[in-house]
Scaffold this active site. Structure first.
Site, PDB file in Angstrom:
ATOM      1  N   HIS A 218      -8.518   3.449   3.724  1.00 47.57           N
ATOM      2  CA  HIS A 218      -8.834   4.098   5.002  1.00 47.57           C
ATOM      3  C   HIS A 218     -10.331   4.111   5.349  1.00 47.57           C
ATOM      4  CE1 HIS A 218      -4.781   5.439   4.387  1.00 47.57           C
ATOM      5  NE2 HIS A 218      -4.786   6.256   5.427  1.00 47.57           N
TER       6      HIS A 218
ATOM      7  N   ASP B 143       0.859  -1.185   0.000  1.00 49.04           N
ATOM      8  CA  ASP B 143       0.000   0.000   0.000  1.00 49.04           C
ATOM      9  C   ASP B 143       0.897   1.237   0.000  1.00 49.04           C
ATOM     10  OD1 ASP B 143      -2.337   1.612   0.258  1.00 49.04           O
ATOM     11  OD2 ASP B 143      -1.953   1.802   2.403  1.00 49.04           O
ATOM     12  N   SER B 144       0.295   2.371  -0.286  1.00 51.36           N
ATOM     13  CA  SER B 144       1.040   3.629  -0.237  1.00 51.36           C
ATOM     14  C   SER B 144       1.508   3.933   1.187  1.00 51.36           C
ATOM     15  CB  SER B 144       0.138   4.759  -0.728  1.00 51.36           C
ATOM     16  OG  SER B 144      -1.059   4.789   0.022  1.00 51.36           O
TER      17      SER B 144
ATOM     18  N   CYS C 242     -11.212   2.861  -0.833  1.00 50.47           N
ATOM     19  CA  CYS C 242      -9.902   3.317  -0.341  1.00 50.47           C
ATOM     20  C   CYS C 242      -9.611   2.578   0.960  1.00 50.47           C
ATOM     21  CB  CYS C 242      -9.967   4.825  -0.108  1.00 50.47           C
ATOM     22  SG  CYS C 242      -8.578   5.494   0.814  1.00 50.47           S
TER      23      CYS C 242
ATOM     24  N   THR D 129      -5.884   3.420  -4.808  1.00 53.53           N
ATOM     25  CA  THR D 129      -5.340   4.298  -5.847  1.00 53.53           C
ATOM     26  C   THR D 129      -4.498   3.506  -6.848  1.00 53.53           C
ATOM     27  OG1 THR D 129      -5.326   6.113  -4.263  1.00 53.53           O
ATOM     28  CG2 THR D 129      -3.955   6.370  -6.209  1.00 53.53           C
TER      29      THR D 129
ATOM     30  N   GLU E  43      -6.263   8.994   9.746  1.00 53.59           N
ATOM     31  CA  GLU E  43      -4.913   8.918  10.308  1.00 53.59           C
ATOM     32  C   GLU E  43      -4.791   9.711  11.609  1.00 53.59           C
ATOM     33  OE1 GLU E  43      -1.948   9.440   7.269  1.00 53.59           O
ATOM     34  OE2 GLU E  43      -2.562   7.564   6.336  1.00 53.59           O
TER      35      GLU E  43
ATOM     36  N   CYS F 121      -3.896  -0.931  -2.045  1.00 54.83           N
ATOM     37  CA  CYS F 121      -4.138   0.498  -2.250  1.00 54.83           C
ATOM     38  C   CYS F 121      -5.199   0.720  -3.333  1.00 54.83           C
ATOM     39  CB  CYS F 121      -2.818   1.141  -2.667  1.00 54.83           C
ATOM     40  SG  CYS F 121      -2.923   2.910  -2.919  1.00 54.83           S
TER      41      CYS F 121
HETATM   42  N1  DGL Z   1      -3.960   3.878   0.187  1.00 55.03           N
HETATM   43  C1  DGL Z   1      -4.626   4.924  -0.541  1.00 55.03           C
HETATM   44  C2  DGL Z   1      -5.863   4.333  -1.237  1.00 55.03           C
HETATM   45  O1  DGL Z   1      -6.381   3.306  -0.847  1.00 55.03           O
HETATM   46  C3  DGL Z   1      -5.023   6.070   0.372  1.00 55.03           C
HETATM   47  C4  DGL Z   1      -3.852   6.912   0.827  1.00 55.03           C
HETATM   48  C5  DGL Z   1      -3.123   7.584  -0.330  1.00 55.03           C
HETATM   49  O2  DGL Z   1      -3.661   8.534  -0.919  1.00 55.03           O
HETATM   50  O3  DGL Z   1      -2.033   7.141  -0.630  1.00 55.03           O
HETATM   51  O4  DGL Z   1      -6.309   4.881  -2.214  1.00 55.03           O
END
Ligand code: DGL
Length: 267
Positions: free
Chosen positions: A186, A10-11, A184, A75, A151, A73
């Site tokens: 989160h 993940d990011s 997403c 994204t 977060e 992720c």
């Molecule tokens: N992990 C990213 C997502 O699921 C969210 C956080 C980011 O923007 O990197 O899209």
């Protein structure tokens, strides 16, 4: 039978929501988690940058001899779907599993999608849903403030989360959806708030949980499940200072975190 670990990236640390689901479905599996904490967020970046980062993230997991890779992720899954091309192991993101789960649950065919700005701009969830049924009616909205809110730990009954969610979700609620994809990493942490706004008639689909459920199928189909007596181990890698990891990890795992975290460089 294959005791090599499952790789999840993940990011940042949001992908731990996928690890949480994996642990409940597949408690014996070894897992290697990679969180690109040094370059998070991805959701505001360009397609080219996200593609480059995603390739580096997947390459890092391959160096750990994983048997399968999940892009947790939203994204990356939406913007860089080709990351898995030519990899020597099965690879998937969260978009197709979430679209399938939403298609299964919807009765009215009216589906909402929320995600980062890059995710919503890509139109990936719409494409995946319309591929399943071209009569689906879809309304998508990006909710960029949800990431920092989660977060910060402002979840459950937090009033800032509630006000923000009310504003973001208005058009989707007015569109009268019966199913909403949380696209997403989160957003599942805001499920309680989102459910309160959308009402009990709307089913929330967590993209990460759908991907974890899909992982069970892929492991079975490819004869990659680990031995039943395997004692699942978990390793965590990040690209920024590991201190502070446990505090944020506990938000996403919703339980105490104990484990070794190693800092690595992937670019
Ligand atoms: N992990 C990213 C997502 O699921 C969210 C956080 C980011 O923007 O990197 O899209």
């Amino acid at each position: 039978m294959d005791n090599r670990p499952i790789g999840v990236f993940d990011s940042g640390l949001g992908g731990l929501t996928v690890v949480k689901s994996l642990c409940s479905f597949l408690p014996n599996e070894n897992i290697v988690y990679f969180g690109d904490t040094g370059r998070v967020p991805y959701g505001t970046r360009s397609r080219e940058t996200i593609e480059t980062y995603a390739k580096q993230d997947a390459a890092f997991l391959l160096s750990k001899d994983v048997k399968l890779i999940i892009a947790a992720c939203g994204t990356v899954s939406s913007v860089a779907p080709d990351t898995g091309k030519n990899l020597p192991v099965p690879y998937f993101g969260v978009v197709e599993p979430a679209a399938k789960a939403a298609a299964k649950h919807t009765k009215t065919g009216r589906i909402g999608v929320i995600g980062t700005t890059a995710t919503i701009r890509s139109g990936a969830y719409e494409q995946a849903l319309l591929k399943i049924n071209k009569r689906f009616l879809i309304r998508s909205v990006d909710c960029p403030l949800f990431v920092p809110i989660v977060e910060a730990g402002w979840i459950d009954d937090d009033e800032v989360a509630m006000l923000t969610a009310k504003r973001y979700l208005k058009t989707i609620k007015d569109f009268d959806v019966d199913t909403l994809i949380l696209g997403c990493t989160h957003y599942p942490l805001l499920s309680k708030t989102i459910a309160q706004i959308m009402g009990p008639q709307v089913t929330l689909i967590s993209a990460g949980a759908a991907a974890a459920a899909h992982c069970v199928e892929v492991l079975k189909e490819n004869a990659l499940l680990c031995a039943k007596e395997n004692n699942g181990t978990h390793s965590f890698y990040v690209t920024d200072r590991p201190d502070g990891f446990s505090k944020t990890a506990e938000i996403f795992l919703q339980q105490d975190f104990t484990g070794d975290v190693t800092r690595v460089q992937v670019d």
